[in-house]
Scaffold this active site. Structure first.
Site, PDB file in Angstrom:
ATOM      1  CG  HIS A  51      -0.267  -0.229   2.515  1.00  0.00           C
ATOM      2  ND1 HIS A  51       0.073  -1.492   2.934  1.00  0.00           N
ATOM      3  CD2 HIS A  51       0.145   0.624   3.482  1.00  0.00           C
ATOM      4  CE1 HIS A  51       0.668  -1.408   4.109  1.00  0.00           C
ATOM      5  NE2 HIS A  51       0.734  -0.144   4.463  1.00  0.00           N
ATOM      6  CG  LEU A  52       1.640   5.410  -2.502  1.00  0.00           C
ATOM      7  CD1 LEU A  52       3.114   5.452  -2.123  1.00  0.00           C
ATOM      8  CD2 LEU A  52       1.482   5.776  -3.983  1.00  0.00           C
ATOM      9  CG  HIS A  53       1.362   5.055   4.236  1.00  0.00           C
ATOM     10  ND1 HIS A  53       0.596   5.071   5.387  1.00  0.00           N
ATOM     11  CD2 HIS A  53       2.001   3.861   4.221  1.00  0.00           C
ATOM     12  CE1 HIS A  53       0.770   3.926   6.040  1.00  0.00           C
ATOM     13  NE2 HIS A  53       1.623   3.176   5.364  1.00  0.00           N
TER      14      HIS A  53
HETATM   15  P1  AMP Z   1       2.020   0.054   7.339  1.00  0.00           P
HETATM   16  O1  AMP Z   1       2.653   0.344   8.668  1.00  0.00           O
HETATM   17  O2  AMP Z   1       2.711   0.710   6.191  1.00  0.00           O
HETATM   18  O3  AMP Z   1       1.778  -1.425   7.133  1.00  0.00           O
HETATM   19  O4  AMP Z   1       0.609   0.782   7.387  1.00  0.00           O
HETATM   20  C1  AMP Z   1      -0.597   0.179   7.717  1.00  0.00           C
HETATM   21  C2  AMP Z   1      -1.607   1.273   7.887  1.00  0.00           C
HETATM   22  O5  AMP Z   1      -2.893   0.693   7.849  1.00  0.00           O
HETATM   23  C3  AMP Z   1      -1.501   2.034   9.218  1.00  0.00           C
HETATM   24  O6  AMP Z   1      -1.281   3.422   8.959  1.00  0.00           O
HETATM   25  C4  AMP Z   1      -2.851   1.774   9.887  1.00  0.00           C
HETATM   26  O7  AMP Z   1      -3.337   2.893  10.585  1.00  0.00           O
HETATM   27  C5  AMP Z   1      -3.738   1.421   8.704  1.00  0.00           C
HETATM   28  N1  AMP Z   1      -4.877   0.568   9.010  1.00  0.00           N
HETATM   29  C6  AMP Z   1      -4.901  -0.554   9.772  1.00  0.00           C
HETATM   30  N2  AMP Z   1      -6.139  -1.096   9.790  1.00  0.00           N
HETATM   31  C7  AMP Z   1      -6.920  -0.310   9.012  1.00  0.00           C
HETATM   32  C8  AMP Z   1      -8.298  -0.333   8.636  1.00  0.00           C
HETATM   33  N3  AMP Z   1      -9.134  -1.296   9.059  1.00  0.00           N
HETATM   34  N4  AMP Z   1      -8.763   0.657   7.821  1.00  0.00           N
HETATM   35  C9  AMP Z   1      -7.930   1.631   7.394  1.00  0.00           C
HETATM   36  N5  AMP Z   1      -6.626   1.706   7.707  1.00  0.00           N
HETATM   37  C10 AMP Z   1      -6.121   0.758   8.517  1.00  0.00           C
END
Ligand code: AMP
Ligand code: ZN
Length: 104
Positions: free
Chosen positions: A98-100
């Protein structure tokens, strides 16, 4: 992929605030936003991380960047950060690439 949170979100088995969808990806609001605009742009193809990309996946990744740019414009971001966490040690907690998009 079973037991993948983001696959479940893409399949609408789990609710999220989806802001964009096309044939290749979905974008939704991060549940724990770290910026005024914090969206996650997620390919429909399950890829564990950037480290697990296969031949041809660069097309998908390029598309994610293009969608992020458009979403930043739609949200009137003056500037923004685009981030891929790759691997647990770098803070990746969801192993569906996923891209932030974090916008000011
Ligand atoms: P990463 O640390 O790059 O794997 O980012 C995962 C991101 O997913 C984090 O910023 C979380 O806040 C977000 N996240 C986790 N669960 C959910 C959800 N159910 N809906 C939306 N975002 C989520
Ligand atoms: Zn997945």
């Amino acid at each position: 992929m079973q037991d993948c949170l983001f696959c479940k979100i893409l399949n609408k088995e789990i609710n999220s605030e989806i802001v964009h969808e096309d044939d290749t990806c979905v974008a939704f609001k991060d549940i724990n936003p770290k910026a005024r605009v914090h969206l996650l742009i997620v390919p429909k193809k399950h890829i564990d991380s950037i480290a697990h990309m296969e031949e041809g996946d660069e097309k998908i990744m390029g598309h994610l960047i293009n969608v992020a740019k458009k979403l930043a414009e739609q949200n009137d971001c003056k500037g923004y950060q685009l981030l891929f966490n790759v691997g647990r040690e770098a803070g990746q907690i969801i192993f569906h690439v996923h891209l932030h998009l974090m916008g000011k």
